[in-house]
Write an enzyme that holds these catalytic residues in place. Structure first.
Site, PDB file in Angstrom:
ATOM      1  N   GLU A   1       0.842  -1.193   0.000  1.00 59.40           N
ATOM      2  CA  GLU A   1       0.000   0.000   0.000  1.00 59.40           C
ATOM      3  C   GLU A   1       0.884   1.253   0.000  1.00 59.40           C
ATOM      4  OE1 GLU A   1      -3.538   1.785   2.934  1.00 59.40           O
ATOM      5  OE2 GLU A   1      -1.923   0.572   3.781  1.00 59.40           O
TER       6      GLU A   1
ATOM      7  N   LYS B   1      -9.648   2.504  -1.975  1.00 60.36           N
ATOM      8  CA  LYS B   1      -9.823   1.899  -0.647  1.00 60.36           C
ATOM      9  C   LYS B   1     -11.168   2.300  -0.041  1.00 60.36           C
ATOM     10  CE  LYS B   1      -7.257   1.461   3.726  1.00 60.36           C
ATOM     11  NZ  LYS B   1      -6.107   2.009   4.482  1.00 60.36           N
TER      12      LYS B   1
ATOM     13  N   CYS C   1      -5.350  -2.920   2.754  1.00 58.22           N
ATOM     14  CA  CYS C   1      -5.065  -2.827   4.179  1.00 58.22           C
ATOM     15  C   CYS C   1      -6.280  -3.031   5.099  1.00 58.22           C
ATOM     16  CB  CYS C   1      -4.337  -1.509   4.466  1.00 58.22           C
ATOM     17  SG  CYS C   1      -3.326  -1.526   5.967  1.00 58.22           S
TER      18      CYS C   1
END
Length: 268
Positions: free
Chosen positions: A48, A114, A148
């Site tokens: 990331e 995300k 994540c």
């Protein structure tokens, strides 16, 4: 037979000590690593925010879709012949995104923004939240790339089956997952593989960032049983492995938990 991949997928995982707020330095760092370790892999996975580190200083560190890093990433995919993935801090319109790129060697790409923003680091105050889960295809494999904190949300990660096919054959998470919560990283990746009848890839960074957070790597390729095929330690490391198509197909046939799964719709 149309619902399972028919050939194996060669994957390279690269974990490194991302340089803080240094896109040019990170392009050199990760570019060298990709060139050295891609080895003809179909897919290369980076962490990331690999061009900047996980930062809330978005204004000074965001790049645009027309910026140097996106162009470089596309050129690197073309040069190596591998599909490359990882996320970057991107300014698009008036908003900032933690945007994952799925960069193909043919010059095309997909993106995933995300969805789950890490409020404990105030990510939700600086970044916009993505609204769409992307399923990408590579060599007959369907892949769900996530970022994540998404790992903590099994509904968003869920592999549904519509009676004909699964949403995906492999799920992956690119991360900057700090060391105090390393056990959650290891455990939830295994859970995601087991519950979704799919391979699971996780790629984390190593080292210490500009916020003085430390990272233990632990990048891993897991099979559909949640067992590590290959697992990295806490140092900079690159590994290449192969995800096997036939054993996945055979396991899904003899252990079809999807037939007992709860159906649901996501409201985003």
């Amino acid at each position: 037979a149309m619902t399972n991949p028919s050939k194996d997928l060669k994957v390279t995982l690269i974990q490194a000590d991302t340089r803080w707020h240094d896109p040019a330095g990170n392009r050199q760092l990760y570019g060298d690593l990709v060139r050295r370790h891609a080895n003809g892999a179909d897919l290369v996975v980076l962490p990331e925010t690999f061009t900047s580190g996980f930062t809330n200083e978005t204004v000074g560190n965001a790049e645009t879709m027309a910026g140097e890093s996106v162009k470089w990433f596309g050129a690197l995919a073309k040069e190596t012949g591998s599909t490359l993935t990882g996320s970057m801090v991107i300014r698009d319109g008036e908003k900032f995104w933690n945007r994952l790129f799925w960069m193909r060697p043919d010059g095309t790409h997909a993106t995933y923004d995300k969805r789950h923003l890490f409020r404990m680091a105030n990510e939700h105050e600086r970044y916009a939240s993505g609204a769409t889960r992307e399923i990408v295809e590579i060599n007959g494999w369907r892949v769900c790339p996530l970022v994540c904190y998404d790992l903590r949300f099994p509904v968003w990660s869920r592999n549904r089956h519509d009676g004909t096919r699964f949403d995906y054959d492999a799920i992956l998470y690119v991360a900057n997952w700090p060391s105090p919560r390393h056990y959650a990283w290891q455990t939830l990746l295994r859970a995601r593989a087991m519950e979704n009848l799919a391979y699971c890839l996780g790629v984390n960074r190593v080292g210490t960032d500009g916020n003085n957070l430390s990272y233990l790597g632990g990048s891993v390729a897991l099979d559909y049983l949640g067992q590590p095929i290959v697992e990295c330690g806490a140092q900079p490391q690159a590994v290449t492995t192969t995800l096997l198509a036939e054993p996945l197909k055979a396991f899904r046939a003899r252990f079809p938990t999807n037939l007992d799964a709860d159906s649901f719709e996501l409201k985003v």
